[in-house]
Structure formats: structure tokens, C-alpha cells
Design a protein around this motif. Structure first.
Motif, short mmCIF file in Angstrom:
data_model
loop_
_atom_site.label_atom_id
_atom_site.label_comp_id
_atom_site.label_asym_id
_atom_site.label_seq_id
_atom_site.Cartn_x
_atom_site.Cartn_y
_atom_site.Cartn_z
N MET A 279 0.87 -1.17 0.00
CA MET A 279 0.00 0.00 0.00
C MET A 279 0.91 1.22 0.00
O MET A 279 1.60 1.49 0.99
CB MET A 279 -0.91 0.03 1.23
CG MET A 279 -1.87 -1.13 1.34
SD MET A 279 -2.96 -1.03 2.79
CE MET A 279 -4.20 0.14 2.22
N ALA A 280 0.92 1.95 -1.11
CA ALA A 280 1.80 3.12 -1.25
C ALA A 280 0.96 4.39 -1.23
O ALA A 280 -0.15 4.42 -1.77
CB ALA A 280 2.59 3.04 -2.54
N ASN A 281 1.49 5.44 -0.62
CA ASN A 281 0.76 6.71 -0.62
C ASN A 281 1.67 7.87 -1.00
O ASN A 281 2.85 7.89 -0.67
CB ASN A 281 0.08 6.95 0.72
CG ASN A 281 1.03 7.35 1.83
OD1 ASN A 281 1.52 8.48 1.87
ND2 ASN A 281 1.29 6.43 2.77
N GLY B 89 4.75 6.57 -4.12
CA GLY B 89 4.66 6.06 -5.47
C GLY B 89 6.01 6.01 -6.17
O GLY B 89 6.20 5.21 -7.11
N VAL B 90 6.96 6.83 -5.74
CA VAL B 90 8.28 6.84 -6.38
C VAL B 90 9.07 5.58 -6.01
O VAL B 90 9.54 4.86 -6.90
CB VAL B 90 9.05 8.13 -6.06
CG1 VAL B 90 10.32 8.21 -6.88
CG2 VAL B 90 8.18 9.37 -6.32
N THR C 188 -0.71 8.68 -5.44
CA THR C 188 0.73 8.59 -5.65
C THR C 188 1.18 9.38 -6.87
O THR C 188 0.51 9.41 -7.90
CB THR C 188 1.18 7.13 -5.83
OG1 THR C 188 0.38 6.52 -6.83
CG2 THR C 188 1.03 6.36 -4.53
N ILE C 189 2.36 9.97 -6.74
CA ILE C 189 3.00 10.66 -7.85
C ILE C 189 3.54 9.62 -8.84
O ILE C 189 3.88 8.51 -8.46
CB ILE C 189 4.14 11.57 -7.33
CG1 ILE C 189 4.57 12.59 -8.38
CG2 ILE C 189 5.32 10.75 -6.85
CD1 ILE C 189 3.63 13.74 -8.52
N ALA D 49 -3.74 7.93 -11.83
CA ALA D 49 -4.25 7.31 -13.05
C ALA D 49 -3.16 7.23 -14.12
O ALA D 49 -3.10 6.25 -14.88
CB ALA D 49 -5.46 8.07 -13.57
N SER D 50 -2.29 8.23 -14.19
CA SER D 50 -1.21 8.18 -15.17
C SER D 50 -0.25 7.04 -14.84
O SER D 50 0.37 6.45 -15.74
CB SER D 50 -0.47 9.52 -15.24
OG SER D 50 0.33 9.75 -14.09
N PHE D 51 -0.10 6.72 -13.57
CA PHE D 51 0.74 5.60 -13.12
C PHE D 51 0.09 4.27 -13.51
O PHE D 51 0.69 3.43 -14.18
CB PHE D 51 0.93 5.69 -11.61
CG PHE D 51 2.01 4.82 -11.04
CD1 PHE D 51 2.19 3.51 -11.45
CD2 PHE D 51 2.86 5.30 -10.05
CE1 PHE D 51 3.17 2.70 -10.91
CE2 PHE D 51 3.86 4.51 -9.50
CZ PHE D 51 4.00 3.20 -9.94
#
Length: 427
Positions: free
Chosen positions: A145-147, A151-152, A173-174, A375-377
Motif C-alpha cells: 500500500m503506497a501513498n 509512489g516513487v 501517488t506521484i 491514473a497516469s501511473f
């Protein structure tokens, strides 16, 4: 410390675990990947535990204190002295001066560092730490679970260890894979739409200090005027400074209206005062961020992930794009300006991610903000889905939002994704 030198100096990372409450039906471990950078995942787990009781039935919930959080607690105090107060460079000469000031401060911080961490906080190093945690847990594959900034390292882990991912949940996440400029440009249209919500609300709300006026036009005139004649201000915490239009565009507006629209009421009042020469409503936040984002100790946790512009020409190209997309907020990005003059090689450059072997991911993001990042990720990973949360906020599972948490629990437990286009109502 340095994964290229496995026999060199070591660091210790604190771990915490909440065991599964139905051990006979236990599936495995879920490892939290905290954001920040510099946030402590153990604090995240304490905060979220009561909202993750369904997930905990089948999983041990595991948290860790990442190396950048270790650095945050141990760095020399001098590393939090800003190299400058950030500003938007107008020309090569100012950009060169900004780079020189930041390089000097960053090198001084590196020289004062006794931990050895300054040069080793890129997310590839963090991902290798995460895999050491996996090995310590004795798991062949982990769920995550990433926040936020997590995300990096999540992307770095997917790059290095795709075979060890059972499931990956991404919350606000970025997407560093596509590069930081891309992420900023993706969110500017969202910010414009939220600003339209603000101006519509203000037109309908007599308590708004700009009620009865074109609030958007008032704001745009204020930032134009402040770029020509910066507004002198004094902050009790950050001293004297001047607010330019760049400061206001970067730090003035908060998209979340707050309880009973309190933040938007405060913003409108601050704009009304500022056009009369009183910038006090923006002083603390704007001057504070302009200095904090120039503190070398904070930047050491993020610049090695390719957060800065490589040249003034690249900065100019980005600024032209941003201003075209967003007349209210477009301009140089403060985080990239802070990394101007980073003295080391960029250890984790933005570049395409090989997705073969990865399972489908689940993302969640606020349609008022970070959905565009997440969403881009997830779009990079075949079969993945991102759920839109139809309201303001950031990191839904740490905010106790029931609908996103239920989707995360179903996905992590059963590896079952919601239908594409699924949304959650605001809670």
C-alpha cells in the motif's frame, strides 16, 4: 547505506507489525510505503490501523521507517538552513545565481553529514531496502500500500523486483516514471476546475469577501500586479520578504475548501487584503514554503529522484506550457526550483518502466487533485484500474474514507479489481 557497497556501512530501519486477526486464514503481509519523502510508515500504520480492520483479518500489516525518515531525524541542524528564499528566475543570470546558492548550501549540508545518508536517499535505494524487508519477512511476494511520494519507491520496486509483487495499491501517488514536469502539467487543469468551483461558490456566498465581484479577475489582477510590484510582508516565523505573483500562484490557493468552507473564506479575505497592499494573509505560508523548499536537508530526500530541471531552457519550456494551461496558477514549479544546483548525479532518472511480469495495480485518487497522478501511473500497467474519489483530499486510506478502503481491501484480499470508471462519493 550504499547498496553498491554491500560490505560497507550499515543502517537500521525500524519495523512494526500488526498480526492478522484470523491467523488460520492468513494470506501474507501487506507492507506500507510512506510518502513525504521523510514520513515514517510506523506513524502511518498507527493512524490507519482502526480503519484497516477488515484488511487485517487476512494479513499482517507491516510498516517501516524508511532511510529518508532516519535522515530526517539525524541530519545536522544546519541542513535545514535554506540556501535562499526561492523565487522564479527571470533570465539566465537569476537562474545561475539560484543554482549557485543552492549548490553551495547542498554541498555544505553534505560536508556536515555524519550519517552518510545524504548521497543515498534516492528511491532505488529505498526500493532495495524494501526488498530487504521482504526477505526479513520470509515472503516470496509481498502486497503493498503506497501513498503520495511513496509512489516513487513503489515504481522503483516495480522496476527492480517485479517478480516479488503480489499486489500494489496506490493511493494519491506521484508518477515519477513520466517525470515531475509531466505530473505538474497534468494537475494544473484540475486546479483550474477547482478554482472555478471556488469562484462559483464565492458568487453564491455573501460571506465571501469577494462576493459580488468577478473573483477570478480579482485574483489574476492581483498576481499580475504582484509580479510587477511585489508586496512587502513580515512573518513572525520567517521574517521579512516580498510576495510576487509567483509566490501567490504557488502557495496562495488551497483546493480543499475545508470545514464549512473555512479555507476558501480565508483565501478570499486574504486576496481582498492583498490587493490593498496587506499580504499578511499569505505571508506565513508563502514565505515558509519558499524557504523550506530551499532547505538542503529536505531536498536531499528528493532531488536524486530527478525532481529538478536540467537547464534554464528546460525551465522556460515548462513555464510556457504551464502558463498556457493555467492562467491562474501556471509558472515555475517550486519543487523543481529547489533542486536547481543539485551537486550529485541524479541516481533515479525518470524513464520508461518495463511492465512485463507485473500484476494489475489498483489506484485511488481525488478527482479534485491527485487522481491525475495516480491514473497516469496505473495506465502504464496492463489491466490496472484507478478509482476516482469525488471530493477533496489526499491519501484516502490514511483519511479513513470507507469506500476507497473497501476497494483496497477487496483487491488486496481477493486480487479482484473494480470495473474501470468506478468512483467513490465524497464522505
Amino acid at each position: 547505506m550504499d547498496w553498491a557497497k554491500p560490505d560497507g556501512p550499515k543502517i537500521k530501519l525500524d519495523l512494526a507489525r500488526l498480526p492478522a486477526t484470523e491467523p488460520a486464514r492468513r494470506i501474507g503481509n501487506v507492507l506500507g510505503i510512506p510518502g513525504g519523502p521523510g514520513a515514517n510508515g510506523i506513524d502511518d500504520l498507527k493512524r490507519a490501523a482502526s480503519d484497516l480492520t477488515d484488511l487485517r483479518r487476512r494479513f499482517d500489516l507491516v510498516a517501516y521507517k524508511p532511510r529518508n525518515s532516519v535522515w530526517r531525524d539525524q541530519m545536522p541542524p544546519s541542513c535545514m538552513q535554506p540556501g535562499t528564499s526561492l523565487f522564479e528566475p527571470q533570465g539566465q543570470k537569476q537562474h545561475k545565481a539560484l543554482a549557485a546558492a543552492m549548490t553551495k548550501a547542498l554541498k555544505a549540508c553534505q560536508n556536515a553529514d555524519k550519517t552518510g545518508l545524504f548521497a543515498h536517499m534516492d528511491s532505488l535505494s529505498v526500493a532495495r531496502d524494501m526488498d530487504a524487508v521482504r526477505e526479513a519477512l520470509g515472503e516470496e511476494r509481498l502486497s503493498f500500500m503506497a501513498n503520495s511520494y511513496g509512489g516513487v519507491p513503489a515504481a522503483a520496486y516495480a522496476r527492480l523486483f517485479p517478480q516479488h509483487i503480489r499486489a500494489m495499491y496506490l493511493d494519491g501517488t506521484i508518477n515519477q516514471v513520466d517525470g515531475w514536469p509531466d505530473q505538474t502539467l497534468r494537475t494544473l487543469p484540475v486546479l483550474e476546475r477547482v478554482f472555478t468551483r471556488f469562484t462559483t461558490w464565492c458568487a453564491d456566498t455573501p460571506a465571501c469577501a469577494l462576493h459580488g465581484q468577478d473573483a477570478g479577475a480579482v485574483w489574476r489582477k492581483l498576481i499580475r500586479d504582484a509580479d510587477r510590484r511585489p508586496i512587502p510582508v513580515t512573518s513572525s516565523k520567517f521574517g521579512k520578504g516580498k510576495l510576487t505573483g509567483w509566490h501567490l500562484r504557488s502557495f496562495g490557493f488551497i483546493s480543499d475548501p475545508g470545514p464549512n468552507n473555512s479555507r476558501w473564506l480565508g483565501f478570499a479575505e486574504a486576496v481582498d487584503k492583498a490587493r490593498g497592499g496587506d499580504g499578511s494573509g499569505f505571508a506565513d505560508f508563502a514565505l515558509g514554503n519558499a524557504q523550506i523548499w530551499a532547505a538542503p536537508g529536505a531536498l536531499a530526500m528528493t532531488c536524486a529522484d530527478d525532481r529538478g530541471h536540467s537547464s534554464y531552457a528546460q525551465l522556460q519550456r515548462f513555464r510556457r506550457q504551464a502558463e498556457k494551461i493555467s492562467p491562474n496558477f501556471g509558472g515555475a514549479s517550486f519543487d523543481a526550483l529547489g533542486c536547481t544546483g543539485w551537486p550529485l548525479q541524479v541516481a533515479n532518472p525518470a524513464r520508461p518502466l518495463q511492465t512485463r511480469g507485473l500484476p494489475p495495480f489498483l489506484g485511488v485518487g481525488s478527482t479534485w487533485g491527485d487522481y491525475a497522478w495516480t491514473a497516469s501511473f496505473t495506465r502504464m500497467i496492463p489491466g490496472s484500474v484507478t478509482v476516482g474519489y469525488d471530493g477533496p483530499g489526499h491519501v484516502m486510506y490514511l483519511s479513513g474514507k470507507k469506500c476507497p478502503i473497501q476497494h483496497a481491501t477487496t483487491y488486496l484480499t481477493d486480487l479482484r479489481l473494480p470495473k474501470p470508471g468506478t468512483t467513490c462519493p465524497a464522505e
